[in-house]
Design a protein around this motif. Structure first.
Motif, PDB file in Angstrom:
ATOM      1  N   ASN A  33       0.864  -1.651  -0.203  1.00 15.16           N
ATOM      2  CA  ASN A  33      -0.072   0.136   0.149  1.00 15.16           C
ATOM      3  C   ASN A  33       0.303   1.631   0.147  1.00 15.16           C
ATOM      4  O   ASN A  33       0.667   2.232  -0.511  1.00 15.16           O
ATOM      5  CB  ASN A  33      -1.211   0.163   1.125  1.00 15.16           C
ATOM      6  CG  ASN A  33      -2.095   0.903   1.216  1.00 15.16           C
ATOM      7  OD1 ASN A  33      -1.941   2.395   1.506  1.00 15.16           O
ATOM      8  ND2 ASN A  33      -3.536   0.780   0.411  1.00 15.16           N
ATOM      9  N   LEU A  34       1.910   1.580   1.196  1.00 17.04           N
ATOM     10  CA  LEU A  34       3.200   2.376   1.080  1.00 17.04           C
ATOM     11  C   LEU A  34       3.636   2.567  -0.429  1.00 17.04           C
ATOM     12  O   LEU A  34       3.737   3.865  -1.231  1.00 17.04           O
ATOM     13  CB  LEU A  34       3.945   2.212   1.919  1.00 17.04           C
ATOM     14  CG  LEU A  34       4.943   2.994   1.582  1.00 17.04           C
ATOM     15  CD1 LEU A  34       4.862   4.296   2.090  1.00 17.04           C
ATOM     16  CD2 LEU A  34       6.549   2.933   2.576  1.00 17.04           C
ATOM     17  N   ILE A  35       3.642   1.406  -1.181  1.00 19.03           N
ATOM     18  CA  ILE A  35       4.252   1.544  -3.196  1.00 19.03           C
ATOM     19  C   ILE A  35       3.406   2.429  -3.622  1.00 19.03           C
ATOM     20  O   ILE A  35       3.413   3.339  -4.443  1.00 19.03           O
ATOM     21  CB  ILE A  35       4.609   0.290  -3.352  1.00 19.03           C
ATOM     22  CG1 ILE A  35       5.998  -0.044  -2.318  1.00 19.03           C
ATOM     23  CG2 ILE A  35       4.736   0.905  -4.951  1.00 19.03           C
ATOM     24  CD1 ILE A  35       6.340  -1.959  -2.821  1.00 19.03           C
ATOM     25  N   ILE A  54      -2.582  14.213  -3.577  1.00 15.23           N
ATOM     26  CA  ILE A  54      -1.027  13.763  -3.174  1.00 15.23           C
ATOM     27  C   ILE A  54      -1.616  14.249  -1.531  1.00 15.23           C
ATOM     28  O   ILE A  54      -0.713  13.370  -0.772  1.00 15.23           O
ATOM     29  CB  ILE A  54      -0.910  15.811  -3.926  1.00 15.23           C
ATOM     30  CG1 ILE A  54      -0.172  15.496  -5.301  1.00 15.23           C
ATOM     31  CG2 ILE A  54       0.341  15.144  -3.078  1.00 15.23           C
ATOM     32  CD1 ILE A  54       0.417  16.629  -5.866  1.00 15.23           C
ATOM     33  N   ILE A  55      -2.703  15.192  -1.237  1.00 14.22           N
ATOM     34  CA  ILE A  55      -2.497  15.451  -0.148  1.00 14.22           C
ATOM     35  C   ILE A  55      -2.438  13.901   0.713  1.00 14.22           C
ATOM     36  O   ILE A  55      -2.278  13.416   1.783  1.00 14.22           O
ATOM     37  CB  ILE A  55      -4.138  16.384   0.928  1.00 14.22           C
ATOM     38  CG1 ILE A  55      -3.269  17.630  -0.656  1.00 14.22           C
ATOM     39  CG2 ILE A  55      -3.474  16.648   1.614  1.00 14.22           C
ATOM     40  CD1 ILE A  55      -3.807  18.963  -0.286  1.00 14.22           C
ATOM     41  N   PRO A  56      -4.209  13.513   0.596  1.00 15.62           N
ATOM     42  CA  PRO A  56      -5.016  11.820   1.090  1.00 15.62           C
ATOM     43  C   PRO A  56      -3.471  10.909   0.785  1.00 15.62           C
ATOM     44  O   PRO A  56      -3.386  10.229   2.063  1.00 15.62           O
ATOM     45  CB  PRO A  56      -5.740  11.645   0.388  1.00 15.62           C
ATOM     46  CG  PRO A  56      -6.046  12.638  -1.114  1.00 15.62           C
ATOM     47  CD  PRO A  56      -5.251  13.356  -1.088  1.00 15.62           C
ATOM     48  N   ASN A  57      -3.030  10.513  -0.337  1.00 23.90           N
ATOM     49  CA  ASN A  57      -1.606   9.729  -0.206  1.00 23.90           C
ATOM     50  C   ASN A  57      -0.270  10.093   0.808  1.00 23.90           C
ATOM     51  O   ASN A  57      -0.332   9.293   0.807  1.00 23.90           O
ATOM     52  CB  ASN A  57      -1.635   9.493  -1.252  1.00 23.90           C
ATOM     53  CG  ASN A  57      -2.632   8.677  -2.367  1.00 23.90           C
ATOM     54  OD1 ASN A  57      -2.655   7.678  -2.150  1.00 23.90           O
ATOM     55  ND2 ASN A  57      -3.569   9.317  -3.245  1.00 23.90           N
ATOM     56  N   ALA A  58      -0.380  11.051   0.477  1.00 25.20           N
ATOM     57  CA  ALA A  58       1.435  12.366   1.652  1.00 25.20           C
ATOM     58  C   ALA A  58       1.002  10.924   2.861  1.00 25.20           C
ATOM     59  O   ALA A  58       1.469  10.201   3.628  1.00 25.20           O
ATOM     60  CB  ALA A  58       1.431  12.782   1.133  1.00 25.20           C
ATOM     61  N   VAL A  59      -0.415  11.943   3.095  1.00 26.08           N
ATOM     62  CA  VAL A  59      -1.184  11.288   4.559  1.00 26.08           C
ATOM     63  C   VAL A  59      -0.629   9.435   5.086  1.00 26.08           C
ATOM     64  O   VAL A  59      -1.177   8.874   5.688  1.00 26.08           O
ATOM     65  CB  VAL A  59      -1.989  11.892   5.326  1.00 26.08           C
ATOM     66  CG1 VAL A  59      -2.556  11.388   6.499  1.00 26.08           C
ATOM     67  CG2 VAL A  59      -2.210  13.170   4.836  1.00 26.08           C
ATOM     68  N   LEU A  60      -1.666   8.818   3.698  1.00 26.78           N
ATOM     69  CA  LEU A  60      -1.107   7.687   3.999  1.00 26.78           C
ATOM     70  C   LEU A  60      -0.015   7.385   4.066  1.00 26.78           C
ATOM     71  O   LEU A  60       0.346   5.891   4.696  1.00 26.78           O
ATOM     72  CB  LEU A  60      -2.527   6.685   2.782  1.00 26.78           C
ATOM     73  CG  LEU A  60      -3.915   7.369   3.367  1.00 26.78           C
ATOM     74  CD1 LEU A  60      -4.750   6.932   2.111  1.00 26.78           C
ATOM     75  CD2 LEU A  60      -3.990   6.116   4.174  1.00 26.78           C
ATOM     76  N   CYS A  61       0.402   7.810   3.288  1.00 28.76           N
ATOM     77  CA  CYS A  61       2.027   6.814   3.404  1.00 28.76           C
ATOM     78  C   CYS A  61       2.910   7.139   4.436  1.00 28.76           C
ATOM     79  O   CYS A  61       3.838   6.058   5.046  1.00 28.76           O
ATOM     80  CB  CYS A  61       3.522   8.128   1.987  1.00 28.76           C
ATOM     81  SG  CYS A  61       2.963   7.736   0.477  1.00 28.76           S
ATOM     82  N   GLY A  62       2.447   8.653   5.647  1.00 30.05           N
ATOM     83  CA  GLY A  62       3.087   8.892   6.843  1.00 30.05           C
ATOM     84  C   GLY A  62       2.310   7.947   7.571  1.00 30.05           C
ATOM     85  O   GLY A  62       3.060   7.189   8.476  1.00 30.05           O
ATOM     86  N   ILE A  63       1.490   7.186   7.189  1.00 23.94           N
ATOM     87  CA  ILE A  63       0.254   6.457   7.770  1.00 23.94           C
ATOM     88  C   ILE A  63       0.693   5.057   8.364  1.00 23.94           C
ATOM     89  O   ILE A  63       1.752   4.438   9.347  1.00 23.94           O
ATOM     90  CB  ILE A  63      -0.644   6.389   8.086  1.00 23.94           C
ATOM     91  CG1 ILE A  63      -1.882   7.379   8.698  1.00 23.94           C
ATOM     92  CG2 ILE A  63      -1.439   4.928   8.652  1.00 23.94           C
ATOM     93  CD1 ILE A  63      -3.050   8.058   8.252  1.00 23.94           C
ATOM     94  N   GLN A  64       1.478   4.783   6.872  1.00 22.64           N
ATOM     95  CA  GLN A  64       1.985   3.168   6.722  1.00 22.64           C
ATOM     96  C   GLN A  64       3.662   3.139   7.014  1.00 22.64           C
ATOM     97  O   GLN A  64       4.038   1.971   8.004  1.00 22.64           O
ATOM     98  CB  GLN A  64       1.881   3.337   5.279  1.00 22.64           C
ATOM     99  CG  GLN A  64       0.821   2.450   4.343  1.00 22.64           C
ATOM    100  CD  GLN A  64       0.004   1.409   5.638  1.00 22.64           C
ATOM    101  OE1 GLN A  64       0.311   0.839   5.907  1.00 22.64           O
ATOM    102  NE2 GLN A  64      -1.570   1.881   4.634  1.00 22.64           N
ATOM    103  N   VAL A  65       4.042   4.188   7.239  1.00 26.12           N
ATOM    104  CA  VAL A  65       5.543   4.352   7.572  1.00 26.12           C
ATOM    105  C   VAL A  65       5.589   4.136   8.997  1.00 26.12           C
ATOM    106  O   VAL A  65       6.620   3.242   9.115  1.00 26.12           O
ATOM    107  CB  VAL A  65       5.738   5.810   7.383  1.00 26.12           C
ATOM    108  CG1 VAL A  65       7.571   5.521   7.956  1.00 26.12           C
ATOM    109  CG2 VAL A  65       6.332   5.484   5.297  1.00 26.12           C
TER     110      VAL A  65
END
Length: 72
Positions: A33-35, A54-65
């Motif tokens: 999912n991060l990828i 961009i915004i929701p996917n950047a937030v989701l990247c942070g959550i996954q990390v």
């Protein structure tokens, strides 16, 4: 970046997001999912800054990390 390559990035992002729903191991789900989220951020940037992507996917990247680091 050419529109064709940008479209391929978007298709790859969609593929990884859908693939993450087919997995059972939570760590693999988060990595795949991060990828997908990173690819969607790139897609949004290369598509003339589509902020709703961009915004929701950047937030989701942070959550996954966060969860991947927390689990380690």
């Amino acid at each position: 970046m050419t529109p064709e390559i940008t479209n391929y990035i978007g298709y790859a992002a969609s593929f990884f997001i859908v693939l993450s729903f087919a997995l059972k191991d939570i760590k693999k789900i988060r990595i795949i999912n991060l990828i997908g989220c990173v690819l969607f951020v790139l897609y949004g940037i290369y598509s003339n800054y589509l902020w709703p992507i961009i915004i929701p996917n950047a937030v989701l990247c942070g959550i996954q990390v966060y969860h991947l680091v927390k689990k380690s």
